[in-house]
Every structure is written in C-alpha cells, then in structure tokens.
Design an enzyme around this catalytic site. Structure first.
Site, PDB file in Angstrom:
ATOM      1  N   ASP A 135     -25.078  59.025 -33.248  1.00 36.30           N
ATOM      2  CA  ASP A 135     -24.386  58.096 -32.350  1.00 36.30           C
ATOM      3  C   ASP A 135     -22.872  58.299 -32.378  1.00 36.30           C
ATOM      4  OD1 ASP A 135     -26.654  57.209 -33.896  1.00 36.30           O
ATOM      5  OD2 ASP A 135     -26.571  55.248 -32.939  1.00 36.30           O
ATOM      6  N   ASP A 176     -17.465  52.576 -34.996  1.00 34.25           N
ATOM      7  CA  ASP A 176     -17.833  52.326 -33.596  1.00 34.25           C
ATOM      8  C   ASP A 176     -16.644  51.969 -32.713  1.00 34.25           C
ATOM      9  OD1 ASP A 176     -20.654  52.785 -33.585  1.00 34.25           O
ATOM     10  OD2 ASP A 176     -20.909  50.948 -34.731  1.00 34.25           O
TER      11      ASP A 176
END
Length: 408
Positions: free
Chosen positions: A182, A122
């Site tokens: 994502d 991330d």
C-alpha cells in the site's frame, strides 16, 4: 490469429466498451452528487451522536457503514480520512459545479493536523488525496505549504539501510521494520514535494522505496506480497507475509491494485522503464488470472478458498481501473487492451455496484471488502472505493475527449 487481426479485434473491443462505458458518465456523476449531498447531511448528525471526550480524537470524516447501516466516522489520524475531502474535490471537477469546493475546503482543513504526524506512513492517502487535489484545482499557497510539511514529516520514516519508508508502528512483536505494498501510493506526495520545492531529497527517497519494493515484494508470477519485514541492521528481508489477504502466499486483491497503480505512477514521475515494465507485468497477472470474474471486479483475494462464494472488492476494482487508464497512456503495445478492460470494469461498477439514489447513507459504491481475515468491513461501502471510482471516471472522460489524464 495474426497481429493485424488481433489489433483489429482489440480496436473493436475498445469501441464497444467505450460505447458501454461512456454512456453512464453524466448519470453516474449526477448520482455521485445526490449521494454526496446526502453524506454531507449525515456526517454532522453522526458527529453530534459521537462527541469527542476530553483528550480523545475528533471524528472528522466518513469511512464506511456498520453491518446495521450506521455511519462510521474516523478522526484525521485514520488512514482513510483524506478520501472524502478528495472525493469532494474530484466531484467539483467531474460535475463542473464549484459548490462542491466549499465542502471540500471544509473537510480538507480537518486533515491539516496530520501534516506533523510522524507516527504514520499514510501521509499520501491522508494529505495528498485531500490537500493535493485541492492544490491541483485551486493553486492555493496554503495547501502547498501543508503538502511540503507533510512530505518532510513522511521522510522521517525513511531508513537508509533498508532503503524504504517504514509502514506500521504497531505489532512490534510481529515485525521489526514492516513495509506494505500500500505504501507505494504514498510516494506520490514525495514526488509532488520535489516539483513544488525543487528539493530532490524527496524524489530520491521515493525512488529508493520503489526500488526496494520492486526487489523484494514480488513473486516470480509478479503477484505481490502484502507485507515484507526487514532487518534494519542488514537491510535484508526477514519474512514475507500478509495482514489482510487470505494467506502469506496469496494475492490480496487490493494489494495487487496498489502495485499496479503505484508503479504506473512511479513511471509517470521518473520515466524509469523498469517501473513501466513492472506495472505491465502486474496488469497482466491481474487480467489473465483464472479467478478474475467475468465482470472483472475481483474477489477480495485472488486465491480465496471458496471462490466463487467469496466477497468481491469493488475498491480493488476501482483502483485497478484507475491504474489501467493511466497505464494505457504509456504502453505502446497494450494500451488499447488496458483501456478496454478499464472501460469494462467501469461500466460494470456503474451498473451493478453503485448504490440506489438516497441509499447507503450517501456512499456511491457498494460491495467492497476491507479486511476479511479480521471479519471487518465485508460487503460494505468504503470511502476510498468512491474516491478511486470517481478518479477513474474522470480519467475515462478525459481520455475519451483526447485530453489525456488529469495529472495531479
């Protein structure tokens, strides 16, 4: 209806939704400033109530509210930690008030330890949304250095056999090499790193990941799986499943937003027509879905079993709206439609999903869903919803002024 008549109706729809969507701009920005000022007061209070113990992570950024309305803070290692500093950078741009930059710098600095954290995929969410927005607005050389180090760290998660960046490290008993939809958003950091350094290795890894995801993540109707698990010996998918959606074969709403936004961004960076075609097909899936509500703000999963008695996800709506605005600038045949739909979504979010001034502890949007299967963060504010809503608001303003998008 012939093509000329259809186009005429689309133009009328665009003009109508522009009138509806543009009117609240100043009001919404003013509300965002009111809410941000409150959140900036609430965070230090919450930090005092949760002092870090020796060896424990320091809580640095707001994420959401508990069901009882208490502020939830997260450490820099949390995937949402970069959204609040990014939101403050966007607010400085939207309001024209430099005062927000001081707070943005403070909260951005708190994310810097993540630049060497190789245990997470991330990096884009955390570092690019904070340091990336800061660099775009200030050209601060120290921010550039953090972005490049973060990109190098992210690249350590690339597996050339799979051709993708590994997502989670946890739940190793469940999957071997998971890749989630994502992760498309984290590629923006790698594209930026090539621009900043001239080193094409970042670009090549981003393209490889996008191509692998394009081949394996999508169903024939162009909806996306949430998780694809790969065999690192062969590079082939082992299983396709969900983690936050209703079922393995369902269309988790935020995941569809990540797909739309991600491939639109990849087209911007590469001009590969396959990415534009994919973004348009995902957009058509979303906009034509029979379970998309009249206000265009999706339920948490397009296939949730109890629609219309299911929670909405304003975060998915904000991500989709922002993606549609950018997509509208690339599509010769459907650009007017995409912008019209985004305007409708933004008008509805501003009218029916924003908090009252002084409410929600300072968050801007309400009614988002984090993970319904885990009974976590249901019908609550989420900081990434605020971030993408404000980004979409800026894109809407810039397009209406004929300036094009503000590209990071």
């Amino acid at each position: 209806m012939n093509r000329k008549t259809a186009f005429f109706h689309l133009v009328l729809a665009l003009l109508a939704t522009q009138a509806l969507g543009q009117a609240p701009y100043k009001k919404t920005v003013k509300l965002a400033e009111t809410q941000a000022a409150l959140l900036l007061k609430q965070v230090p209070k919450a930090m005092q109530q949760k002092p870090a113990a020796a060896g424990k992570p320091v809580f640095v950024s707001p994420r959401t509210l508990t069901p009882s309305g208490e502020l939830v803070l997260v450490p820099s290692r949390d995937w949402t930690s970069g959204f609040f500093p990014g939101y403050l950078w966007l607010l400085s741009e939207a309001s024209g008030q430099p005062k927000w930059q001081a707070a943005a710098r403070t909260y951005t600095t708190r994310i810097e330890p993540e630049k060497t954290n190789a245990t997470t995929h991330d990096m884009g969410f955390k570092v690019y949304c904070s340091f990336g927005q800061g660099y775009r607005l200030t050209q601060d050389a120290t921010y550039r250095a953090v972005l490049l180090e973060s990109a190098r760290t992210l690249c350590t998660r690339f597996n050339p056999t799979v051709g993708a960046l590994r997502s989670w490290d946890h739940h190793r008993e469940t999957w071997g090499f998971p890749v989630i939809i994502d992760n498309m958003l984290n590629l923006e950091l790698l594209f930026a790193a090539t621009r900043l350094s001239g080193d094409s290795s970042f670009y090549k890894i981003a393209v490889s990941h996008a191509n692998t995801t394009l081949r394996h993540h999508f169903r024939p109707d162009f909806s996306s799986y949430h998780v694809v698990d790969y065999d690192t010996a062969t590079g082939q998918p082992v299983k396709k499943m969900t983690h936050q959606g209703y079922a393995d074969a369902s269309a988790w709403a935020r995941g569809q937003g990540w797909a739309l936004y991600g491939y639109t961004m990849c087209y911007r960076e590469t001009k590969n027509p396959a990415y534009l075609a994919q973004a348009e097909k995902v957009a058509q899936y979303i906009l034509n879905h029979p379970n998309l509500p009249p206000d265009l703000i999706p339920y948490w999963d397009f296939n949730a079993p109890n629609i219309p008695n299911e929670p909405r996800d304003a975060s998915a709506g904000a991500i989709i709206a922002s993606g549609l605005y950018e997509l509208s600038t690339f599509s010769a045949t459907r650009g007017v439609l995409y912008r019209s739909k985004a305007d409708q979504m933004m008008a509805n979010l501003a009218r029916s999903y924003t908090a009252k001034p002084g409410g929600s502890q300072g968050f801007l949007l309400q009614h988002s869903t984090g993970s319904k299967p885990m009974n976590s963060e249901i019908d609550v504010p989420l900081i990434y919803a605020d971030y993408y809503f404000l980004e979409a608001l800026l894109r809407q303003r810039n397009l209406a002024a004929g300036r094009g998008l503000s590209v990071r």
